[in-house]
Design a protein around this motif. Structure first.
Motif, PDB file in Angstrom:
ATOM      1  N   LEU A  94     -63.599 -51.173 -65.461  1.00 35.11           N
ATOM      2  CA  LEU A  94     -64.211 -51.026 -64.148  1.00 35.11           C
ATOM      3  C   LEU A  94     -65.567 -51.741 -64.134  1.00 35.11           C
ATOM      4  CD1 LEU A  94     -63.286 -47.278 -63.507  1.00 35.11           C
ATOM      5  CD2 LEU A  94     -62.107 -49.327 -62.668  1.00 35.11           C
ATOM      6  N   TYR A  95     -66.280 -51.642 -63.009  1.00 33.28           N
ATOM      7  CA  TYR A  95     -67.495 -52.440 -62.838  1.00 33.28           C
ATOM      8  C   TYR A  95     -68.702 -51.549 -62.549  1.00 33.28           C
ATOM      9  CZ  TYR A  95     -64.765 -56.702 -62.870  1.00 33.28           C
ATOM     10  OH  TYR A  95     -63.954 -57.742 -63.255  1.00 33.28           O
ATOM     11  N   ARG A  96     -69.887 -52.113 -62.836  1.00 29.94           N
ATOM     12  CA  ARG A  96     -71.127 -51.372 -62.623  1.00 29.94           C
ATOM     13  C   ARG A  96     -72.289 -52.353 -62.526  1.00 29.94           C
ATOM     14  NH1 ARG A  96     -72.277 -46.122 -63.276  1.00 29.94           N
ATOM     15  NH2 ARG A  96     -74.478 -45.538 -63.484  1.00 29.94           N
ATOM     16  N   ASN A  97     -73.219 -52.057 -61.637  1.00 28.76           N
ATOM     17  CA  ASN A  97     -74.490 -52.773 -61.636  1.00 28.76           C
ATOM     18  C   ASN A  97     -75.422 -52.039 -62.591  1.00 28.76           C
ATOM     19  OD1 ASN A  97     -77.372 -53.278 -60.818  1.00 28.76           O
ATOM     20  ND2 ASN A  97     -76.351 -54.744 -59.477  1.00 28.76           N
ATOM     21  N   THR A  98     -75.935 -52.757 -63.576  1.00 26.87           N
ATOM     22  CA  THR A  98     -76.697 -52.122 -64.664  1.00 26.87           C
ATOM     23  C   THR A  98     -78.191 -52.427 -64.614  1.00 26.87           C
ATOM     24  OG1 THR A  98     -76.136 -54.023 -66.093  1.00 26.87           O
ATOM     25  CG2 THR A  98     -74.706 -52.095 -66.217  1.00 26.87           C
ATOM     26  N   TRP A  99     -78.684 -52.947 -63.498  1.00 26.57           N
ATOM     27  CA  TRP A  99     -80.088 -53.336 -63.448  1.00 26.57           C
ATOM     28  C   TRP A  99     -81.029 -52.152 -63.679  1.00 26.57           C
ATOM     29  CZ3 TRP A  99     -79.906 -56.394 -58.175  1.00 26.57           C
ATOM     30  CH2 TRP A  99     -79.014 -57.473 -58.300  1.00 26.57           C
ATOM     31  N   ASN A 100     -80.744 -51.047 -63.032  1.00 33.55           N
ATOM     32  CA  ASN A 100     -81.643 -49.891 -63.160  1.00 33.55           C
ATOM     33  C   ASN A 100     -81.583 -49.245 -64.535  1.00 33.55           C
ATOM     34  OD1 ASN A 100     -82.980 -49.898 -60.693  1.00 33.55           O
ATOM     35  ND2 ASN A 100     -81.355 -48.757 -59.659  1.00 33.55           N
ATOM     36  N   GLU A 101     -80.633 -49.669 -65.345  1.00 32.35           N
ATOM     37  CA  GLU A 101     -80.520 -49.160 -66.711  1.00 32.35           C
ATOM     38  C   GLU A 101     -81.095 -50.136 -67.730  1.00 32.35           C
ATOM     39  OE1 GLU A 101     -76.307 -48.566 -67.067  1.00 32.35           O
ATOM     40  OE2 GLU A 101     -76.229 -47.714 -65.048  1.00 32.35           O
ATOM     41  N   ASN A 102     -81.520 -51.304 -67.256  1.00 31.91           N
ATOM     42  CA  ASN A 102     -81.978 -52.353 -68.153  1.00 31.91           C
ATOM     43  C   ASN A 102     -83.221 -53.005 -67.544  1.00 31.91           C
ATOM     44  OD1 ASN A 102     -82.316 -54.999 -69.376  1.00 31.91           O
ATOM     45  ND2 ASN A 102     -80.258 -54.773 -70.234  1.00 31.91           N
ATOM     46  N   PRO A 103     -84.411 -52.700 -68.041  1.00 26.78           N
ATOM     47  CA  PRO A 103     -85.649 -53.221 -67.441  1.00 26.78           C
ATOM     48  C   PRO A 103     -85.692 -54.742 -67.319  1.00 26.78           C
ATOM     49  CG  PRO A 103     -86.148 -51.485 -69.003  1.00 26.78           C
ATOM     50  CD  PRO A 103     -84.688 -51.781 -69.158  1.00 26.78           C
ATOM     51  N   LYS A 104     -85.141 -55.453 -68.309  1.00 30.47           N
ATOM     52  CA  LYS A 104     -85.158 -56.912 -68.225  1.00 30.47           C
ATOM     53  C   LYS A 104     -84.279 -57.402 -67.079  1.00 30.47           C
ATOM     54  CE  LYS A 104     -84.540 -61.232 -70.747  1.00 30.47           C
ATOM     55  NZ  LYS A 104     -83.950 -61.886 -69.562  1.00 30.47           N
ATOM     56  N   GLN A 105     -83.087 -56.818 -66.941  1.00 27.52           N
ATOM     57  CA  GLN A 105     -82.213 -57.213 -65.841  1.00 27.52           C
ATOM     58  C   GLN A 105     -82.865 -56.915 -64.496  1.00 27.52           C
ATOM     59  OE1 GLN A 105     -78.351 -55.462 -66.170  1.00 27.52           O
ATOM     60  NE2 GLN A 105     -77.821 -56.545 -68.054  1.00 27.52           N
ATOM     61  N   LEU A 106     -83.513 -55.775 -64.384  1.00 25.24           N
ATOM     62  CA  LEU A 106     -84.182 -55.436 -63.126  1.00 25.24           C
ATOM     63  C   LEU A 106     -85.288 -56.433 -62.819  1.00 25.24           C
ATOM     64  CD1 LEU A 106     -84.264 -53.394 -60.802  1.00 25.24           C
ATOM     65  CD2 LEU A 106     -85.967 -52.105 -62.122  1.00 25.24           C
ATOM     66  N   ALA A 107     -86.041 -56.822 -63.845  1.00 20.64           N
ATOM     67  CA  ALA A 107     -87.111 -57.806 -63.656  1.00 20.64           C
ATOM     68  C   ALA A 107     -86.541 -59.163 -63.259  1.00 20.64           C
ATOM     69  CB  ALA A 107     -87.942 -57.925 -64.932  1.00 20.64           C
ATOM     70  N   ASP A 108     -85.423 -59.547 -63.869  1.00 28.64           N
ATOM     71  CA  ASP A 108     -84.793 -60.829 -63.526  1.00 28.64           C
ATOM     72  C   ASP A 108     -84.273 -60.817 -62.095  1.00 28.64           C
ATOM     73  OD1 ASP A 108     -85.316 -61.922 -66.011  1.00 28.64           O
ATOM     74  OD2 ASP A 108     -83.374 -61.354 -66.854  1.00 28.64           O
ATOM     75  N   ALA A 109     -83.685 -59.683 -61.671  1.00 27.15           N
ATOM     76  CA  ALA A 109     -83.205 -59.574 -60.292  1.00 27.15           C
ATOM     77  C   ALA A 109     -84.383 -59.598 -59.315  1.00 27.15           C
ATOM     78  CB  ALA A 109     -82.387 -58.301 -60.114  1.00 27.15           C
ATOM     79  N   ALA A 110     -85.454 -58.913 -59.667  1.00 29.44           N
ATOM     80  CA  ALA A 110     -86.649 -58.903 -58.809  1.00 29.44           C
ATOM     81  C   ALA A 110     -87.227 -60.308 -58.675  1.00 29.44           C
ATOM     82  CB  ALA A 110     -87.684 -57.946 -59.380  1.00 29.44           C
ATOM     83  N   ARG A 111     -87.087 -61.120 -59.704  1.00 29.65           N
ATOM     84  CA  ARG A 111     -87.585 -62.494 -59.657  1.00 29.65           C
ATOM     85  C   ARG A 111     -86.911 -63.283 -58.526  1.00 29.65           C
ATOM     86  NH1 ARG A 111     -86.878 -67.055 -64.457  1.00 29.65           N
ATOM     87  NH2 ARG A 111     -88.216 -68.661 -63.511  1.00 29.65           N
ATOM     88  N   VAL A 112     -85.642 -62.992 -58.284  1.00 27.86           N
ATOM     89  CA  VAL A 112     -84.923 -63.664 -57.202  1.00 27.86           C
ATOM     90  C   VAL A 112     -85.529 -63.287 -55.854  1.00 27.86           C
ATOM     91  CG1 VAL A 112     -82.702 -63.939 -56.059  1.00 27.86           C
ATOM     92  CG2 VAL A 112     -82.809 -63.753 -58.557  1.00 27.86           C
TER      93      VAL A 112
END
Length: 448
Positions: A244-262
């Motif tokens: 199955l699928y999941r958005n993991t940004w809120n579980e991974n600070p680096k991913q959240l920062a990379d998404a925020a960069r967009v």
């Protein structure tokens, strides 16, 4: 998942059942065509096939999508007739809009009355696969001598769980379209990176046009956002070990920062006057027209803009195609919309359906019908609208194979939160992570 799709299909059954005997979309069908294609009511009797033809006496039922009266319809009907003459198969086709096609397949699957094969959209792949109605085409595809003309990205877009479940029919990618003259007159290089774009502050005041444009609303807004997220190394929803699928940004600070960069990139484009302030409310129709008329110097769009050359010939003389700008140190990803064709598990003529789909994806058919939008690497013209786009398709990405309506709406809403509601990029990214997972939970596709 099966309980869910059966209930959806049951809801559509009452309103859609009457459409099962004909063309409910009004866009054309075998009954209406007057051609010798399938011998349905209202058409001429089929010609006698020659003895020994492999499909003699067999019928293939296909549900299609093309615009009535278009060249694609004309050429497709010519190629269907040629396929019939060469193979002996009789092809019964019915043409729908994509919206009606989707509902028809749901209804037909619930009633056990599917066609042999059908056209579709990329967002159907995950939904239909999870419903369990698609035939596994892996062996058929891998034994096809022409399979190597399809890039890894194309094959991946047609696959689920390592299985090929669809054959590509048509493909479009997004290119960075540039009025070369606008940058030459300003003595500027064509931007290659986000940093190049955001350095163009004050361009409008100096030269009277905006150097770039985004689409703030409509279906293209989440498509653009998907590309920029990929360029920053994050996915809108990631496949997990349970399938199955999941958005993991809120579980991974680096991913959240990379998404925020967009989202910071979006904000910078407006804060620095790189794009028109009104673009936050524009759909693809406005942005395409603004580019074609020269109101903006560059824009991300598709090769369908070639159809505007007759209307805007003078202002489109200097158009060139480049890779979409990306952050320094990243890769120039592009959005790839690869449209599938399906064979259904309950098909009555799987062998014929596979043969027809291979013919549709074959070089002769593609050169006739999809010369400007083929998924094949060996089909293109020398025009920038064909070759220019085929040269950038290797880095094509698509949405994950999940039910997308709630996901794409959340993506558009997240853009609006930054550009219209004044939320910070970090707040928008975090909100989107939760909203995507909420949508996946609603459809039963969320990994725990």
């Amino acid at each position: 998942m099966k309980k869910r799709w059966i209930s959806i299909a049951a809801l559509t059954l009452a309103v859609s059942l009457t459409a099962c005997s004909g063309n409910s979309s009004g866009t054309g069908s075998a009954q209406d065509s007057g051609s010798n294609l399938g011998g349905q009511a209202g058409s001429s009797p089929p010609a006698q096939t020659e003895a020994g033809k492999r499909g003699e006496g067999q019928t293939i039922e296909i549900w299609t999508q093309w615009t009535a009266g278009s060249d694609k319809e004309t050429y497709s009907l010519e190629m269907i007739k040629k396929f019939e003459e060469e193979t002996g198969y009789k092809v019964n086709y019915t043409n729908f809009t994509y919206e009606m096609l989707h509902e028809k397949i749901l209804t037909a699957a619930a009633g056990g009355n599917v066609p042999d094969c059908a056209y579709g959209l990329p967002e159907y792949i995950g939904e239909f696969y999870n419903m369990g109605i698609l035939e596994d085409l892996t062996d058929a595809f891998n034994s096809w001598e022409e399979k190597d003309v399809f890039s890894e990205s194309v094959v991946k877009a047609m696959s689920m769980d390592g299985k090929v479940v669809a054959i590509p029919n048509e493909m479009s990618v997004r290119g960075y379209l540039v009025h070369s003259g606008a940058f030459e007159e300003a003595g500027l290089e064509v931007p290659k990176t986000w940093e190049d774009l955001t350095a163009l502050e004050g361009h409008y005041e100096k030269y009277g046009n905006y150097p770039f444009e985004i689409t703030g609303t409509s279906t293209r807004a989440p498509q653009e956002l998907l590309v920029y997220l990929a360029q920053c190394g994050v996915e809108i929803a990631s496949l997990q070990e349970d399938g199955l699928y999941r958005n993991t940004w809120n579980e991974n600070p680096k991913q959240l920062a990379d998404a925020a960069r967009v989202f910071q990139f979006y904000k910078d484009l407006f804060d620095k006057g790189i794009v028109n302030p009104s673009a936050k409310n524009w759909s693809w129709e406005e942005t395409d027209d603004n580019f074609c008329t020269g109101l903006v110097a560059s824009h991300v769009s598709g090769n369908w803009l070639r159809n505007k050359e007759g209307q805007y010939g003078e202002t489109m003389e200097d158009v060139s195609v480049y890779a979409i700008p990306y952050p320094e140190g990243s890769k120039p990803y592009t959005y790839m919309e690869c449209k599938p064709m399906f064979v259904f598990k309950d098909s009555k003529n799987k062998e014929g359906a596979i043969e027809l789909m291979k013919a549709i994806a074959g070089k002769e058919w593609q050169e006739k019908v999809w010369a400007y939008g083929s998924p094949r690497s060996d089909v293109y013209t020398e025009s920038i609208w064909s070759k220019g786009f085929s040269e950038i398709e290797a880095e094509g990405i698509s949405f994950p194979p999940v039910t997308l309506a709630g996901v794409t709406q959340a993506m558009s809403d997240a853009i609006a939160k930054v550009l219209q509601e004044g939320k910070s990029p970090e707040e928008a990214a975090s909100w989107l992570s939760d909203a995507v997972n909420a949508s996946l939970a609603d459809t039963g596709e969320l990994s725990k």
